[in-house]
Design a protein around this motif. Structure first.
Motif, PDB file in Angstrom:
ATOM      1  N   SER A   1       0.881  -1.097  -0.063  1.00 23.80           N
ATOM      2  CA  SER A   1      -0.168  -0.045  -0.182  1.00 23.80           C
ATOM      3  C   SER A   1       1.170   1.407   0.328  1.00 23.80           C
ATOM      4  CB  SER A   1      -0.952  -0.208   0.556  1.00 23.80           C
ATOM      5  OG  SER A   1      -0.005  -0.084   2.770  1.00 23.80           O
ATOM      6  N   ALA A   2       2.245   1.152   0.253  1.00 22.92           N
ATOM      7  CA  ALA A   2       3.281   2.076   0.031  1.00 22.92           C
ATOM      8  C   ALA A   2       2.960   3.332   1.046  1.00 22.92           C
ATOM      9  CB  ALA A   2       3.095   2.903  -1.245  1.00 22.92           C
ATOM     10  N   THR A   3       2.294   3.003   2.692  1.00 25.48           N
ATOM     11  CA  THR A   3       1.858   3.488   3.372  1.00 25.48           C
ATOM     12  C   THR A   3       2.691   3.630   4.878  1.00 25.48           C
ATOM     13  OG1 THR A   3       0.038   2.177   4.788  1.00 25.48           O
ATOM     14  CG2 THR A   3      -0.777   3.499   2.887  1.00 25.48           C
ATOM     15  N   ALA A   4       3.380   4.572   6.073  1.00 27.16           N
ATOM     16  CA  ALA A   4       4.083   4.267   6.789  1.00 27.16           C
ATOM     17  C   ALA A   4       3.144   3.536   7.886  1.00 27.16           C
ATOM     18  CB  ALA A   4       4.196   5.202   7.148  1.00 27.16           C
ATOM     19  N   VAL A   5       3.842   2.437   8.486  1.00 27.41           N
ATOM     20  CA  VAL A   5       2.759   1.589   9.710  1.00 27.41           C
ATOM     21  C   VAL A   5       3.154   1.772  11.202  1.00 27.41           C
ATOM     22  CG1 VAL A   5       1.399  -0.048   7.842  1.00 27.41           C
ATOM     23  CG2 VAL A   5       4.349  -0.209   8.765  1.00 27.41           C
ATOM     24  N   LEU A   6       4.804   2.227  11.059  1.00 27.68           N
ATOM     25  CA  LEU A   6       5.698   2.221  12.601  1.00 27.68           C
ATOM     26  C   LEU A   6       6.842   3.411  12.304  1.00 27.68           C
ATOM     27  CD1 LEU A   6       5.453   0.669  14.562  1.00 27.68           C
ATOM     28  CD2 LEU A   6       7.257  -0.819  13.987  1.00 27.68           C
TER      29      LEU A   6
ATOM     30  N   ALA B   1      18.462  -2.858   8.565  1.00 27.86           N
ATOM     31  CA  ALA B   1      18.594  -4.229   7.918  1.00 27.86           C
ATOM     32  C   ALA B   1      17.818  -4.745   8.695  1.00 27.86           C
ATOM     33  CB  ALA B   1      20.235  -4.815   7.534  1.00 27.86           C
ATOM     34  N   PHE B   2      17.469  -6.157   8.245  1.00 28.42           N
ATOM     35  CA  PHE B   2      17.253  -7.121   8.757  1.00 28.42           C
ATOM     36  C   PHE B   2      17.632  -8.366   9.122  1.00 28.42           C
ATOM     37  CE2 PHE B   2      13.103  -4.739   7.225  1.00 28.42           C
ATOM     38  CZ  PHE B   2      11.990  -4.550   7.867  1.00 28.42           C
ATOM     39  N   LEU B   3      17.282  -8.716  10.187  1.00 27.30           N
ATOM     40  CA  LEU B   3      17.548  -9.962  10.841  1.00 27.30           C
ATOM     41  C   LEU B   3      16.271 -10.855  10.752  1.00 27.30           C
ATOM     42  CD1 LEU B   3      20.738  -8.620  13.041  1.00 27.30           C
ATOM     43  CD2 LEU B   3      21.182  -9.150  10.759  1.00 27.30           C
ATOM     44  N   GLY B   4      16.293 -11.429  10.006  1.00 27.54           N
ATOM     45  CA  GLY B   4      15.126 -12.458  10.416  1.00 27.54           C
ATOM     46  C   GLY B   4      14.079 -12.013  10.189  1.00 27.54           C
ATOM     47  N   PRO B   5      12.926 -12.201  10.161  1.00 28.00           N
ATOM     48  CA  PRO B   5      11.171 -11.848  10.187  1.00 28.00           C
ATOM     49  C   PRO B   5      11.191 -10.189  10.662  1.00 28.00           C
ATOM     50  CG  PRO B   5      10.987 -13.865  10.817  1.00 28.00           C
ATOM     51  CD  PRO B   5      12.565 -13.216  10.894  1.00 28.00           C
ATOM     52  N   HIS B   6      11.446 -10.970  12.059  1.00 23.05           N
ATOM     53  CA  HIS B   6      11.010  -9.730  13.307  1.00 23.05           C
ATOM     54  C   HIS B   6      11.652  -9.095  13.967  1.00 23.05           C
ATOM     55  CE1 HIS B   6       7.600 -11.894  12.589  1.00 23.05           C
ATOM     56  NE2 HIS B   6       7.765 -13.080  12.976  1.00 23.05           N
ATOM     57  N   THR B   7      13.401  -8.546  12.891  1.00 18.88           N
ATOM     58  CA  THR B   7      14.337  -7.656  13.609  1.00 18.88           C
ATOM     59  C   THR B   7      15.025  -7.788  12.716  1.00 18.88           C
ATOM     60  OG1 THR B   7      14.768  -9.340  15.544  1.00 18.88           O
ATOM     61  CG2 THR B   7      16.351  -8.313  15.026  1.00 18.88           C
TER      62      THR B   7
ATOM     63  N   ALA C   1      18.503  -2.816  18.317  1.00 22.03           N
ATOM     64  CA  ALA C   1      17.341  -3.802  17.680  1.00 22.03           C
ATOM     65  C   ALA C   1      16.104  -4.256  17.938  1.00 22.03           C
ATOM     66  CB  ALA C   1      18.362  -5.031  18.277  1.00 22.03           C
ATOM     67  N   TRP C   2      15.679  -3.842  16.978  1.00 18.55           N
ATOM     68  CA  TRP C   2      13.590  -2.755  17.409  1.00 18.55           C
ATOM     69  C   TRP C   2      13.549  -4.605  16.989  1.00 18.55           C
ATOM     70  CZ3 TRP C   2      13.225   1.863  18.233  1.00 18.55           C
ATOM     71  CH2 TRP C   2      14.327   2.756  18.149  1.00 18.55           C
ATOM     72  N   ASP C   3      12.408  -5.059  17.113  1.00 12.47           N
ATOM     73  CA  ASP C   3      10.981  -5.911  17.628  1.00 12.47           C
ATOM     74  C   ASP C   3       9.928  -4.475  16.149  1.00 12.47           C
ATOM     75  OD1 ASP C   3       8.855  -7.460  17.227  1.00 12.47           O
ATOM     76  OD2 ASP C   3       9.384  -8.456  18.834  1.00 12.47           O
ATOM     77  N   VAL C   4       9.651  -5.038  15.331  1.00 14.69           N
ATOM     78  CA  VAL C   4       8.832  -4.406  13.500  1.00 14.69           C
ATOM     79  C   VAL C   4       7.329  -4.772  14.404  1.00 14.69           C
ATOM     80  CG1 VAL C   4      10.493  -4.008  12.552  1.00 14.69           C
ATOM     81  CG2 VAL C   4       9.264  -5.783  12.340  1.00 14.69           C
ATOM     82  N   ARG C   5       6.337  -5.759  15.125  1.00 19.22           N
ATOM     83  CA  ARG C   5       6.032  -6.109  15.569  1.00 19.22           C
ATOM     84  C   ARG C   5       5.065  -4.955  16.806  1.00 19.22           C
ATOM     85  NH1 ARG C   5       6.868 -12.492  16.694  1.00 19.22           N
ATOM     86  NH2 ARG C   5       8.777 -11.547  17.668  1.00 19.22           N
ATOM     87  N   SER C   6       6.403  -4.851  17.710  1.00 17.26           N
ATOM     88  CA  SER C   6       5.955  -4.090  18.736  1.00 17.26           C
ATOM     89  C   SER C   6       6.202  -2.173  18.475  1.00 17.26           C
ATOM     90  CB  SER C   6       6.337  -4.847  19.814  1.00 17.26           C
ATOM     91  OG  SER C   6       8.108  -5.310  20.404  1.00 17.26           O
TER      92      SER C   6
END
Length: 245
Positions: free
Chosen positions: A124-129, A142-148, A160-165
């Motif tokens: 959707s090209a929208t900002a989510v976080l 850089a992404f390290l795995g699906p959620h980091t 190091a960020w959790d992109v889910r939360s």
């Protein structure tokens, strides 16, 4: 192989995975014209036209179907890497320095002079976080795995960020500003160029420092050998490439 075509310094390169026996790379350049090339031969495939300033960062999706770029015109862009068409313009409030696709290509992270890390939904090209915490310009991510997602920059802090939360679950202070970093072949390992030091760290529940290599000149970039993970390679401002174990 020498790849000509750019008219100003090349500042970033991003590779795809191996796709049907081939792989590709995109180059970011201060001439504002990122280029796609065959990774084996270096042959020019195409130029992504549209930015109105220097392009500071570039990456490819793992399947090489899309490219993304970060530029001084306060935007990041998503491109169709097959046709060269611009798929989305992601507006920012300051210069954008880096971009990174998630492993499945569903998200794109950006960073830059805003001192923020932004996450966009690529469909959707929208900002989510929006991830806040850095106190200076963010130069690499850089992404390290699906959620980091990891990020670093002028404040010398690797986060190091959790992109889910959106939570910053770990941080690591380097001895100086982080110039660049690269993901190592071993999962969760990063090589960080900071000042006159190359740091090897492991990112898991915490960021654990490993080997540290000191040099006589400022370090611009570094990497680990794919088949010898204890061997580090550093590019320094003494115009030399250093190999150490």
């Amino acid at each position: 192989v020498i790849c000509s075509g750019h008219t100003r310094p090349v500042v970033d390169i991003g590779y795809s995975d191996v796709v049907e026996g081939s792989y590709w790379f995109v180059s970011a350049c201060k001439d504002g014209k990122p280029m796609l090339r065959n990774g084996e031969s270096g042959d020019w495939v195409g130029t992504f036209e549209g930015h109105k300033g220097a392009v500071w960062g570039a990456c490819l999706s793992r399947d090489a179907t899309r490219a993304a770029t970060a530029a001084a015109d306060f935007s990041a862009r998503i491109w169709d890497a097959i046709s060269g068409a611009s798929l989305a313009i992601l507006e920012h409030k300051h210069i954008v320095k880096g971009v990174s696709f998630s492993h499945d290509g569903s998200s794109l992270a950006s960073c830059g002079q805003e001192k923020l890390v932004r996450l966009f939904d690529t469909a959707s090209a929208t900002a989510v976080l929006t991830l806040a915490g850095h106190t200076e310009s963010v130069r690499s991510l850089a992404f390290l795995g699906p959620h980091t997602l990891v990020s670093g920059g002028g404040d010398g802090v690797l986060r190091a960020w959790d992109v889910r939360s959106g939570e910053c679950r770990a941080s690591y202070k380097c001895g100086g500003p982080i110039v660049s970093f690269s993901a190592a072949p071993t999962a969760g390992r990063l090589v960080i160029a900071s000042g006159r030091t190359l740091n090897v760290v492991h990112v898991d529940a915490e960021i654990v420092s490993g080997a540290q290599h000191a040099f006589d000149a400022p370090v611009s970039c570094g990497a680990l050998f794919p088949v010898q993970p204890d061997v580090v390679v550093a590019g320094c401002e003494d115009n030399r490439v250093h190999v150490r174990s």
